[in-house]
Design an enzyme around this catalytic site. Structure first.
Site, mmCIF file in Angstrom:
data_model
loop_
_atom_site.group_PDB
_atom_site.id
_atom_site.type_symbol
_atom_site.label_atom_id
_atom_site.label_comp_id
_atom_site.label_asym_id
_atom_site.label_seq_id
_atom_site.Cartn_x
_atom_site.Cartn_y
_atom_site.Cartn_z
ATOM 1 C CD GLU A 1 -2.328 1.672 -3.460
ATOM 2 O OE1 GLU A 1 -1.625 2.686 -3.364
ATOM 3 O OE2 GLU A 1 -1.904 0.602 -3.929
ATOM 4 C CD GLU B 1 -2.731 -0.097 -8.436
ATOM 5 O OE1 GLU B 1 -1.564 0.007 -8.002
ATOM 6 O OE2 GLU B 1 -3.559 0.814 -8.385
HETATM 7 C C1 GBH Z 1 0.059 2.053 -6.325
HETATM 8 O O1 GBH Z 1 0.530 2.642 -5.178
HETATM 9 C C2 GBH Z 1 -0.806 3.085 -6.968
HETATM 10 O O2 GBH Z 1 -2.177 2.749 -6.849
HETATM 11 C C3 GBH Z 1 -0.457 3.370 -8.381
HETATM 12 O O3 GBH Z 1 -1.073 4.547 -8.769
HETATM 13 C C4 GBH Z 1 1.050 3.411 -8.504
HETATM 14 O O4 GBH Z 1 1.477 3.892 -9.731
HETATM 15 C C5 GBH Z 1 1.550 2.020 -8.266
HETATM 16 O O5 GBH Z 1 1.123 1.545 -7.027
HETATM 17 C C6 GBH Z 1 3.049 1.872 -8.353
HETATM 18 O O6 GBH Z 1 3.680 2.577 -7.343
HETATM 19 O O7 GBH Z 1 3.753 3.508 2.325
HETATM 20 O O8 GBH Z 1 5.717 4.395 3.325
HETATM 21 O O9 GBH Z 1 5.065 2.118 3.764
HETATM 22 C C7 GBH Z 1 1.456 1.914 -4.430
HETATM 23 C C8 GBH Z 1 1.939 2.798 -3.333
HETATM 24 C C9 GBH Z 1 4.108 2.925 -2.473
HETATM 25 C C10 GBH Z 1 2.348 1.992 -1.153
HETATM 26 C C11 GBH Z 1 5.118 2.316 -1.572
HETATM 27 C C12 GBH Z 1 3.378 1.414 -0.249
HETATM 28 C C13 GBH Z 1 5.544 1.621 0.635
HETATM 29 C C14 GBH Z 1 6.156 2.681 1.461
HETATM 30 N N1 GBH Z 1 2.891 2.144 -2.488
HETATM 31 N N2 GBH Z 1 4.562 2.192 -0.269
HETATM 32 S S1 GBH Z 1 5.087 3.201 2.795
#
Ligand code: GBH
Length: 460
Positions: free
Chosen positions: A171, A350
């Site tokens: 990511e 994921e």
């Molecule tokens: C993943 O990230 C990770 O790879 C992992 O390490 C983590 O533990 C898992 O998910 C659970 O969270 O970006 O402001 O639009 C996900 C990260 C977080 C990306 C929320 C999208 C939405 C808000 N995500 N985010 S924003």
């Protein structure tokens, strides 16, 4: 309705592989062992006011010491592959000379997986850049790209099992958008849209690593990109334009350079340099998916060309994210529509759902929220497969409850419960209503069909 086109949907193909994922900062712990150096996440969590309740990754799940038990759990759960990440600061503590003791840990982990018949899927970078690299300017500069490529080659040399599956980056969009834009994640920079160069500097190392990885073992080199379906808040053209801009920034900026060899128009016009050819993705494209995003035109005073709007009328995960299983189908269909034959088979790297421990609740059950989440997302995945999207397998986030970055240990995503006082593990069973025949509901493990596809080749 979890099965959008009815119960006649064919089952997953025989041998469809089921798997689980973790990352080094979130599970390894042992941050001062083997000569490991600090990562920017160590620094961030140790900074007052950054990590929730001052929680850090110092011990995490102690996976570093307990990996034999965790590999046994993977086998008990009937999972065929394990996605883990290598901590760059354990392998090159200062971002420079190699640390053989650090590499040996991951060597032992890979050996244990292969011995158990579980395919290792290795991520080189799940956000935990060495602090020394950050101190030299970090991903706002181009320099770390070359250092990263050298590091990746080092890991590949040491960990190349007979059929390696390499994931260069996890990511990259989150590093730019959360780490350098608003600063909610490490390194905590607040550059807003000036963080954009970090996007390019996160992709370069993917391209370089692809070139550097030993060709013989590198038939499978992908990325794990987070994609979200982007919904315009209304049919108004200004909302549609805002949604398109958000989709460029959040999804396509990190995928087009790999698969098309260009940046999406809006951001190319914003001054990112041209790319000569696709950076490449071989054997698979990794997709992390959690939830869709609703977007409208920016109101006055917004620093961005869009505003995010809450999705209502849906259940919410503990994280606050709306639960929209058909979003997974939408994302897979959008990837296919955009890239057509340039899209390699997709590995869902994921997907999962967090919740908090409720006092008194059975810690060895998933609870209805995660049970429904996983069942309904698997139904959406099944629909995508039935619709002809090439999907190679699915990794649940996560094998273990773990450190959820800046949010600490409260949110639990694990197939396996971890007691963070004793570090005891307890596999969770699906809660009633998961769609399995009643007699199987209370059985431990094997809640996912048994794996076949992602089989490791016989050891030489
Ligand atoms: C993943 O990230 C990770 O790879 C992992 O390490 C983590 O533990 C898992 O998910 C659970 O969270 O970006 O402001 O639009 C996900 C990260 C977080 C990306 C929320 C999208 C939405 C808000 N995500 N985010 S924003």
């Amino acid at each position: 309705d979890p099965t959008p086109r009815g119960p006649a949907l064919p089952p997953f193909p025989a041998g469809f592989p089921w798997a689980a994922a973790t990352s080094a900062h979130q599970v390894d712990g042992a941050v001062a062992e083997d000569g490991r150096g600090p990562s920017l996440w160590d620094t961030f969590c140790a900074t007052p006011g950054r990590g929730a309740r001052g929680e850090t990754g110092e011990v995490a799940c102690d996976h570093h010491h307990r990996h034999p038990e965790d590999v046994a759990l993977l086998a008990e759960l009937g999972l065929g592959a394990y996605r883990f990440s290598v901590a760059w600061p354990r392998v090159q503590p200062g971002g420079g000379p190699a640390n053989p003791a650090g590499l040996d840990f991951y060597g032992r982990l890979v050996d244990a997986l292969l011995d158990a018949g579980i395919t290792p899927v290795t991520t080189f970078d799940h956000w935990d850049t060495p602090q020394s690299v950050e101190d030299a300017g970090g991903w706002l500069r181009r320099g770390p790209a070359h250092r990263f490529a050298g590091y990746a080659a080092l890991v590949a040399d040491r960990l190349a099992d007979p059929v390696p599956w390499w994931i260069t980056l996890n990511e990259p969009c989150v590093v730019t958008m959360l780490g350098c834009g608003p600063g909610e994640h490490a390194p905590g920079r607040t550059l807003l849209l000036d963080a954009l160069p970090a996007a390019q500097h996160r992709l370069l190392p993917h391209g370089l690593a692809v070139q550097e990885l030993p060709t013989a073992g590198a038939q499978r080199v992908g990325i794990a990109n987070n994609h979200t379906p982007v919904w315009a808040d209304s049919a108004d053209p200004s909302d549609a334009a805002a949604a398109a801009a958000y989709a460029d920034l959040r999804n396509w900026l990190y995928a087009d350079p790999l698969l098309v060899g260009a940046y999406p128009d809006a951001w190319f016009a914003g001054g990112l340099p041209l790319i000569a050819q696709p950076l490449g993705c071989y054997g698979f494209y990794g997709l992390n998916h959690y939830a869709p995003t609703r977007v409208r035109a920016a109101r006055q005073g917004s620093p961005f060309p869009f505003d995010l709007v809450q999705i209502t009328g849906r259940p919410r995960a503990h994280s606050g994210w709306p639960v929209v299983p058909e979003g997974l189908l939408e994302v897979l269909l959008a990837l296919r529509a955009r890239y057509r034959e340039a899209l390699p088979p997709v590995l869902v790297t994921e997907n999962g759902c967090g919740h908090a421990d409720v006092p008194g609740a059975d810690r060895t059950a998933h609870g209805p929220a995660r049970t429904d989440f996983l069942r309904d997302h698997l139904a959406a995945l099944r629909q995508a497969v039935a619709d002809g999207v090439g999907v190679r397998g699915c990794f649940v986030w996560s094998l273990l409850d773990n450190s959820e970055w800046a949010e600490g240990y409260e949110q639990r995503f694990g197939l396996v419960h971890v007691d963070f006082d004793t570090l005891a593990r307890a596999p969770r069973a699906p809660s009633a209503g998961c769609g399995e025949p009643a007699g199987r509901r209370r059985r431990r493990g094997r809640q996912l069909p048994s794996p076949r596809g992602l089989r490791p080749a016989p050891r030489p």
